[in-house]
Design an enzyme around this catalytic site. Sequence first.
Site, PDB file in Angstrom:
ATOM      1  N   LYS A  76     -10.335  -4.488  -3.939  1.00 13.55           N
ATOM      2  CA  LYS A  76     -10.858  -4.929  -2.629  1.00 13.55           C
ATOM      3  C   LYS A  76     -11.840  -3.899  -2.052  1.00 13.55           C
ATOM      4  O   LYS A  76     -12.918  -4.262  -1.586  1.00 13.55           O
ATOM      5  CB  LYS A  76      -9.683  -5.120  -1.662  1.00 13.55           C
ATOM      6  CG  LYS A  76     -10.100  -5.276  -0.223  1.00 13.55           C
ATOM      7  CD  LYS A  76      -8.932  -5.534   0.700  1.00 13.55           C
ATOM      8  CE  LYS A  76      -8.335  -4.294   1.319  1.00 13.55           C
ATOM      9  NZ  LYS A  76      -9.149  -3.609   2.328  1.00 13.55           N
ATOM     10  N   ASN A  77     -11.456  -2.627  -2.116  1.00  8.90           N
ATOM     11  CA  ASN A  77     -12.289  -1.623  -1.451  1.00  8.90           C
ATOM     12  C   ASN A  77     -13.554  -1.286  -2.238  1.00  8.90           C
ATOM     13  O   ASN A  77     -14.389  -0.528  -1.770  1.00  8.90           O
ATOM     14  CB  ASN A  77     -11.477  -0.347  -1.182  1.00  8.90           C
ATOM     15  CG  ASN A  77     -10.461  -0.566  -0.076  1.00  8.90           C
ATOM     16  OD1 ASN A  77     -10.471  -1.614   0.580  1.00  8.90           O
ATOM     17  ND2 ASN A  77      -9.593   0.407   0.131  1.00  8.90           N
ATOM     18  N   CYS A  98      -7.985  -1.443  15.032  1.00  9.70           N
ATOM     19  CA  CYS A  98      -7.328  -2.395  14.160  1.00  9.70           C
ATOM     20  C   CYS A  98      -5.856  -2.057  14.101  1.00  9.70           C
ATOM     21  O   CYS A  98      -5.381  -1.199  14.832  1.00  9.70           O
ATOM     22  CB  CYS A  98      -7.965  -2.387  12.775  1.00  9.70           C
ATOM     23  SG  CYS A  98      -7.524  -0.935  11.877  1.00  9.70           S
ATOM     24  N   ARG A 148      -9.911   3.646  14.473  1.00  3.66           N
ATOM     25  CA  ARG A 148     -11.014   3.565  13.521  1.00  3.66           C
ATOM     26  C   ARG A 148     -12.394   3.643  14.183  1.00  3.66           C
ATOM     27  O   ARG A 148     -13.144   2.662  14.198  1.00  3.66           O
ATOM     28  CB  ARG A 148     -10.893   2.293  12.681  1.00  3.66           C
ATOM     29  CG  ARG A 148      -9.617   2.280  11.874  1.00  3.66           C
ATOM     30  CD  ARG A 148      -9.611   1.187  10.869  1.00  3.66           C
ATOM     31  NE  ARG A 148      -9.634   1.692   9.531  1.00  3.66           N
ATOM     32  CZ  ARG A 148      -9.387   0.957   8.451  1.00  3.66           C
ATOM     33  NH1 ARG A 148      -9.117  -0.295   8.554  1.00  3.66           N
ATOM     34  NH2 ARG A 148      -9.439   1.473   7.260  1.00  3.66           N
ATOM     35  N   ASP A 163      -3.368   4.504   1.668  1.00  3.57           N
ATOM     36  CA  ASP A 163      -3.105   3.090   1.369  1.00  3.57           C
ATOM     37  C   ASP A 163      -1.863   2.885   0.494  1.00  3.57           C
ATOM     38  O   ASP A 163      -1.478   1.746   0.222  1.00  3.57           O
ATOM     39  CB  ASP A 163      -4.326   2.451   0.687  1.00  3.57           C
ATOM     40  CG  ASP A 163      -5.454   2.198   1.675  1.00  3.57           C
ATOM     41  OD1 ASP A 163      -5.243   2.387   2.883  1.00  3.57           O
ATOM     42  OD2 ASP A 163      -6.554   1.811   1.227  1.00  3.57           O
ATOM     43  N   ARG A 210      -4.699 -10.259   2.874  1.00  2.00           N
ATOM     44  CA  ARG A 210      -5.990  -9.567   3.000  1.00  2.00           C
ATOM     45  C   ARG A 210      -6.258  -8.693   1.779  1.00  2.00           C
ATOM     46  O   ARG A 210      -7.420  -8.396   1.481  1.00  2.00           O
ATOM     47  CB  ARG A 210      -5.991  -8.668   4.245  1.00  2.00           C
ATOM     48  CG  ARG A 210      -6.135  -9.405   5.563  1.00  2.00           C
ATOM     49  CD  ARG A 210      -6.290  -8.423   6.710  1.00  2.00           C
ATOM     50  NE  ARG A 210      -7.128  -7.327   6.277  1.00  2.00           N
ATOM     51  CZ  ARG A 210      -6.878  -6.033   6.498  1.00  2.00           C
ATOM     52  NH1 ARG A 210      -5.829  -5.667   7.179  1.00  2.00           N
ATOM     53  NH2 ARG A 210      -7.697  -5.106   6.041  1.00  2.00           N
TER      54      ARG A 210
HETATM   55  C1  UD1 Z   1     -11.409   3.051   3.653  1.00  2.00           C
HETATM   56  C2  UD1 Z   1     -10.594   1.957   3.015  1.00  2.00           C
HETATM   57  C3  UD1 Z   1      -9.164   1.956   3.545  1.00  2.00           C
HETATM   58  C4  UD1 Z   1      -8.548   3.344   3.385  1.00  2.00           C
HETATM   59  C5  UD1 Z   1      -9.455   4.419   3.966  1.00  2.00           C
HETATM   60  C6  UD1 Z   1      -8.962   5.831   3.699  1.00  2.00           C
HETATM   61  C7  UD1 Z   1     -12.245   0.240   2.594  1.00  2.00           C
HETATM   62  C8  UD1 Z   1     -12.712  -1.131   2.879  1.00  2.00           C
HETATM   63  N1  UD1 Z   1     -11.215   0.671   3.298  1.00  2.00           N
HETATM   64  O1  UD1 Z   1     -11.455   2.779   5.061  1.00  2.00           O
HETATM   65  O2  UD1 Z   1      -8.413   0.997   2.825  1.00  2.00           O
HETATM   66  O3  UD1 Z   1      -7.313   3.378   4.069  1.00  2.00           O
HETATM   67  O4  UD1 Z   1     -10.773   4.311   3.394  1.00  2.00           O
HETATM   68  O5  UD1 Z   1      -8.820   6.039   2.342  1.00  2.00           O
HETATM   69  O6  UD1 Z   1     -12.736   0.915   1.712  1.00  2.00           O
HETATM   70  N2  UD1 Z   1     -13.216   8.097  11.004  1.00  2.00           N
HETATM   71  C9  UD1 Z   1     -13.802   8.549  12.161  1.00  2.00           C
HETATM   72  N3  UD1 Z   1     -15.093   8.194  12.399  1.00  2.00           N
HETATM   73  C10 UD1 Z   1     -15.821   7.434  11.542  1.00  2.00           C
HETATM   74  C11 UD1 Z   1     -15.210   6.979  10.353  1.00  2.00           C
HETATM   75  C12 UD1 Z   1     -13.893   7.331  10.104  1.00  2.00           C
HETATM   76  O7  UD1 Z   1     -13.177   9.244  12.966  1.00  2.00           O
HETATM   77  O8  UD1 Z   1     -17.001   7.146  11.812  1.00  2.00           O
HETATM   78  C13 UD1 Z   1     -11.787   8.434  10.728  1.00  2.00           C
HETATM   79  C14 UD1 Z   1     -10.904   7.188  10.685  1.00  2.00           C
HETATM   80  O9  UD1 Z   1     -10.504   6.810  11.986  1.00  2.00           O
HETATM   81  C15 UD1 Z   1      -9.756   7.655   9.838  1.00  2.00           C
HETATM   82  C16 UD1 Z   1     -10.449   8.583   8.816  1.00  2.00           C
HETATM   83  O10 UD1 Z   1     -11.685   8.969   9.424  1.00  2.00           O
HETATM   84  O11 UD1 Z   1      -8.864   8.396  10.623  1.00  2.00           O
HETATM   85  C17 UD1 Z   1     -10.671   7.953   7.462  1.00  2.00           C
HETATM   86  O12 UD1 Z   1     -11.501   6.840   7.610  1.00  2.00           O
HETATM   87  P1  UD1 Z   1     -12.468   6.315   6.442  1.00  2.00           P
HETATM   88  O13 UD1 Z   1     -12.408   7.217   5.266  1.00  2.00           O
HETATM   89  O14 UD1 Z   1     -13.794   6.063   7.067  1.00  2.00           O
HETATM   90  O15 UD1 Z   1     -11.798   4.951   6.091  1.00  2.00           O
HETATM   91  P2  UD1 Z   1     -12.478   3.520   5.979  1.00  2.00           P
HETATM   92  O16 UD1 Z   1     -13.776   3.644   5.274  1.00  2.00           O
HETATM   93  O17 UD1 Z   1     -12.443   2.843   7.292  1.00  2.00           O
END
Ligand code: UD1
Length: 416
Positions: A22-23, A116, A121, A305, A397
């Site tokens: 999925k990711n 979410c 996030r 995850d 999902r």
């Molecule tokens: C992706 C994965 C999700 C997984 C996560 C961490 C997808 C579709 N989803 O989510 O399944 O749990 O990686 O391995 O690939 N953060 C900020 N600011 C930002 C972006 C992130 O503060 O602009 C924080 C988030 O709130 C979180 C952390 O950074 O605490 C990790 O987020 P991130 O690595 O961005 O995860 P996703 O890409 O949302």
Amino acid sequence: MSKYIIEGGRPLFGNVDVQGAKNAVLPIFAACVLTESDVVIRRVPDLADVVSMENILRNLGVTVKKEGDVRILSAKNMNSDNIPNDLAKELRSSVFLLGSVIGRMKRARVAYPGGCDIGLRPIDIHIKGLRDLGVIIEERAGYLFCDGTKMRGGEVILDYPSVGATENVMLAAVLAKGDTIVRNAAREPEIIDLQNFLLSIGAQIKGAGTSEIHIRGVSKLGGTEFTVMPDRICLGTWLLAVASCGGEVVLSGGRKAEIYSLLCKIDKSSCHIQEENGMIIIKASGMPVCSERISTRPYPGFPTDLQAQYCAYASAARGTCVVTENIFENRFRHVPELIKMGVDITVRDRVAVIKGTGYLNGAEVTARDLRGGAALVIAGLAARGRTVIDDIRHIDRGYEAMEKTLSNIGAKIVRV
Ligand code: UD1
């Protein structure tokens, strides 16, 4: 609302094909808007999140044809740069489309994604990364208005190795004039898969899988046929299910090297896992003993995850485990449900202490989020008696017909 009913306490025997990731597929779908040529994507998992992404793409003017697990996407007649609120709120990952829509249309309008089920996030790292490439971004009335007419390559230093922000910057930079370096990039295998996809459509990019990614912008990208990587989180989920219940299962399509951080935390006295001819074979007695410390980290650390599913395994095992969640602030919502199944768990801030006795009882529980829902399925399979899991749309999902995969290996699980 659909439910799962599980009659637990049965070992699992048989074969499982690990679904496409999925990711990986979500950012690859986002990347398809970068080219006017047709793109064929294979091993696309049949998931609610994938359907949401397809709806967003169709709304942008992309045609999406489905033939089994293959999708043929054409963004030739893409005519919109707008992702409205009703579609964006279905799928947080729609934020990846910012980079690719700006790359293609030189502007984008995306509803600001809300919080979410697992936490707030924020998207500040995405926005800063795109601004470092010269994109002008304003927030008005719940929308991000992005002007990429002056976008060019540049140096992007991520505050934190965010998976989504790394992918977004990659997607924006492949069509931006000049060279881009992404420093402190996330190193997840799905980022390598996105790089492989981008290379296959003619992008110039290297370094994915390390913390420094180099991109040289090109003016046009082409078509491709591409097979999505296997889902390492599903692989880990199936391994934890068998380790909890016992049995012998052959998993095809998964890659052991991508889940070492999990494998080193599964009890070796009750479970043997080996890789042979591209298959992963697990043999387990179903009586795990587990006294581990788990701390979630960016790849190659223990994946957030798989944290919930590991809590279920630790609940089914004998011993005390300490699980620390460092990535998301609200990711212990499965714990009160596991407690209903008779396990002693205390949570303080980001740390859960699980005191397993080796016994779980069936109970009526509710899935609160995707991986927490998968955890309840594992606990239900390992528990004595009947477990009813409510609100399983979360599980849909990320897992393709989970009840079919599990029934095929002898579980008693039905969707009602
Ligand atoms: C992706 C994965 C999700 C997984 C996560 C961490 C997808 C579709 N989803 O989510 O399944 O749990 O990686 O391995 O690939 N953060 C900020 N600011 C930002 C972006 C992130 O503060 O602009 C924080 C988030 O709130 C979180 C952390 O950074 O605490 C990790 O987020 P991130 O690595 O961005 O995860 P996703 O890409 O949302």
